[in-house]
Scaffold this motif. Sequence first.
Motif, short mmCIF file in Angstrom:
data_model
loop_
_atom_site.label_atom_id
_atom_site.label_comp_id
_atom_site.label_asym_id
_atom_site.label_seq_id
_atom_site.Cartn_x
_atom_site.Cartn_y
_atom_site.Cartn_z
N ARG A 1 -28.38 37.99 -19.21
CA ARG A 1 -28.58 38.35 -20.61
C ARG A 1 -27.71 39.51 -21.05
N ASP B 1 -25.45 33.60 -23.08
CA ASP B 1 -26.17 32.61 -23.88
C ASP B 1 -26.46 31.38 -23.01
N GLN C 1 -34.17 34.99 -18.09
CA GLN C 1 -34.18 35.51 -19.46
C GLN C 1 -32.77 35.49 -20.03
N GLU D 1 -30.26 34.54 -23.61
CA GLU D 1 -30.27 34.35 -25.05
C GLU D 1 -30.21 32.86 -25.37
N GLY D 2 -30.91 32.47 -26.42
CA GLY D 2 -30.72 31.14 -26.99
C GLY D 2 -31.42 29.99 -26.30
N GLN E 1 -38.41 30.34 -28.84
CA GLN E 1 -37.58 31.41 -28.27
C GLN E 1 -36.71 32.06 -29.34
N GLU F 1 -36.84 35.85 -30.76
CA GLU F 1 -35.68 36.73 -30.63
C GLU F 1 -35.27 37.33 -31.98
N ALA G 1 -39.15 35.01 -23.99
CA ALA G 1 -38.35 36.00 -24.72
C ALA G 1 -38.54 37.36 -24.07
#
Length: 213
Positions: free
Chosen positions: A10, A36, A57, A59-60, A160, A164, A211
Amino acid sequence: MHTRVMVMARHQLVREGLVALLSRQGDFALMGSFGDGREGAAKAVELRPELVMMELQLEGLHGVDVIRRIAAGSPHTRVLCLAADEPHELMRTALDAGARGFLAKDASPEEMLRALSAVRHRQLYLSPSLAEAAVMATTPETHRSYAFCKLTPKEREVVQLLAEGLSTKEAAARLNLSVKTVATHREHATGKLGIRGVAALTRFAIREGLAHP
């Protein structure tokens, strides 16, 4: 012959640290590093590295769904997950998805190399410092993560992204879906979970490891 490896984490500092460690070893050819999950999964399927070292964990797109996409699109790729305090239910879900082990984030570089070697040779690797969680994760009676039992993959993606901080419109653009479709996925998710509102959805996502707080 170099082992082709890809890194997914992440935070940029973590990615760069892992890349630096791998670069100092003569046995690895780096295929890319990504923060990501959606982008990383697509690249892993495209480039088909032998190993992927990744956090859950991301992103996206959550790491478990990344693992599933890799397993479907590049079945010979072996995934080693980095773990700190992940719930054992989530670890079990990741192993069921196709992960081949968990390496503690505070592991030494020497242990990292042992873990990568074990996973590359189709062995399961679990850091000794994760012994208690690992035992729970590999116990057949351990329940899977609630989010991965109750929600569809698309519902998890929507949850998610909203957790975020993205708006429904922004989530729709990220997923290449209509705003109405994203709103429908959100409503289905909240209905299944018995919660209302983005704040409650965010708390659920953090608790379930979808998240980061």
